[in-house]
Design a protein around this motif. Structure first.
Motif: not given
Length: 339
Positions: A227-242
């Motif tokens: 939930f805190l790592n930007q790269e991992m969030v982008q991986a499971f949402t499959r979209a750019p994230a900040t």
């Protein structure tokens, strides 16, 4: 057939900074073999399981043959990996008796589902029978599947960035082979108001509270980090994230449809955030409290949501189940039974 000099414009290098692969049409490839080799060894060595009889630990990856790569074609990412892995493990009973054995995973590949992965666990020939072998074949095998599943998710997080290049007209978001439909589904989260500014109604908003529970086949530390790592969030949402993963840090994901701020962090135990959909009334946030409970081979995640607009209760519940719980399990191999 196009005349000479009138080729498909997708093959034409337009005026742009890097002058390559306009609109992501060409096939591009990145070699992930060395990274994967190091990551698999780091994940496997030190893996432990225990019960009332004793404990077992993977001490060495003795063989690791294979390759991994990520390919981009027409803006879609294709992940390829194929590995033959052999590791050594040691067991120790409560009485202090030690045993040695091996783990073999002959075909870790993108063609096999993680739950069907063939894992062979045995004792060395000179070792006598021990109940620790059963421990490794049950809890040990489950944890190995979980660990190898996390390798796949981490590879996607590591190599997704930079594979989808900017197009001539702007920035293209990373997409996997299944993302086109996922992207369409996600835009429906904010329904008709995703492109309009939040409205400040100036009236008291009726709200509700509810809780959700889910189990994940991973440790609290690994799940907390998702939930805190930007790269991992982008991986499971499959979209750019900040994602600024610290107290007071802000996050924005799913193309800006969800955003908020982390207000309390107790590492591996509790995470609290202000959270909202972008079409909620201006400045209205729900408070989301997540508690991570260690259940031996699983982590139970308890999610308490307060201040959710009454009209948004079902949509918020379904959003958490689908775009957090299910997406995290599928991406990182943390699958467990739903309840």
């Amino acid at each position: 057939m196009a005349k000479w000099g009138e080729g498909d414009p997708r093959w034409i290098v337009e005026e742009r900074a890097d002058a390559t692969n306009v609109n992501n049409w060409h096939w591009t490839e990145r070699d992930a073999t060395n990274w994967s080799s190091d990551k698999l060894k780091a994940l496997m060595v030190g893996l432990t399981v225990e019960n009332e009889e004793g404990s077992c630990e993977v001490t060495e990856v003795s063989k690791l043959d294979g390759e991994a790569s990520i390919n981009n074609r027409k803006g879609k990412l294709i992940f390829f990996y194929e590995w033959n892995l052999k590791a050594n493990w040691t067991g120790k009973t409560k009485a202090g008796v030690k045993y040695k054995g091996t783990v073999e995973v002959p075909n870790l590949s993108d063609e096999n589902d993680m739950e069907d992965l063939d894992i062979s666990i045995s004792l060395n020939k000179e070792e006598p029978e021990t109940s620790l072998l059963a421990l490794m074949r049950t809890k040990g095998a489950d944890k190995i599947r979980q660990t190898l599943g996390s390798y796949v998710g981490l590879m996607k997080a590591e190599f997704t960035q930079g594979m989808i290049l900017p197009t001539a007209n702007g920035v293209a978001a990373p997409q996997s082979t299944h993302q086109s439909k996922a992207k369409l589904d996600k835009t429906q989260i904010s329904s008709s108001s995703s492109t309009s500014a939040p409205v400040n109604t100036g009236v008291r908003l009726p709200t509700c509270k509810f809780s959700l529970r889910e189990k994940f086949l991973t440790s609290p530390a690994d799940l907390f980090r998702v939930f805190l790592n930007q790269e991992m969030v982008q991986a499971f949402t499959r979209a750019p994230a900040t994602v600024d993963g610290q107290r007071g840090g802000r996050f924005r994901l799913l193309e800006g449809n969800i955003f908020g701020e982390f207000i309390e962090l107790i590492p591996d135990e509790k995470l609290v955030m202000k959270w909202r959909y972008n079409n909620w009334p201006a400045e209205h946030y729900a408070t989301i409290s997540m508690t991570f409970v260690d259940r031996s081979s699983e982590t139970e995640l308890k999610v308490e949501c307060r201040g959710v607009p009454e009209s948004e209760e079902e949509r918020t519940k379904e959003g958490w189940k689908r775009y957090y719980f299910e997406a995290i399990k599928q991406t990182f191999g943390f699958g467990a039974r739903l309840y």
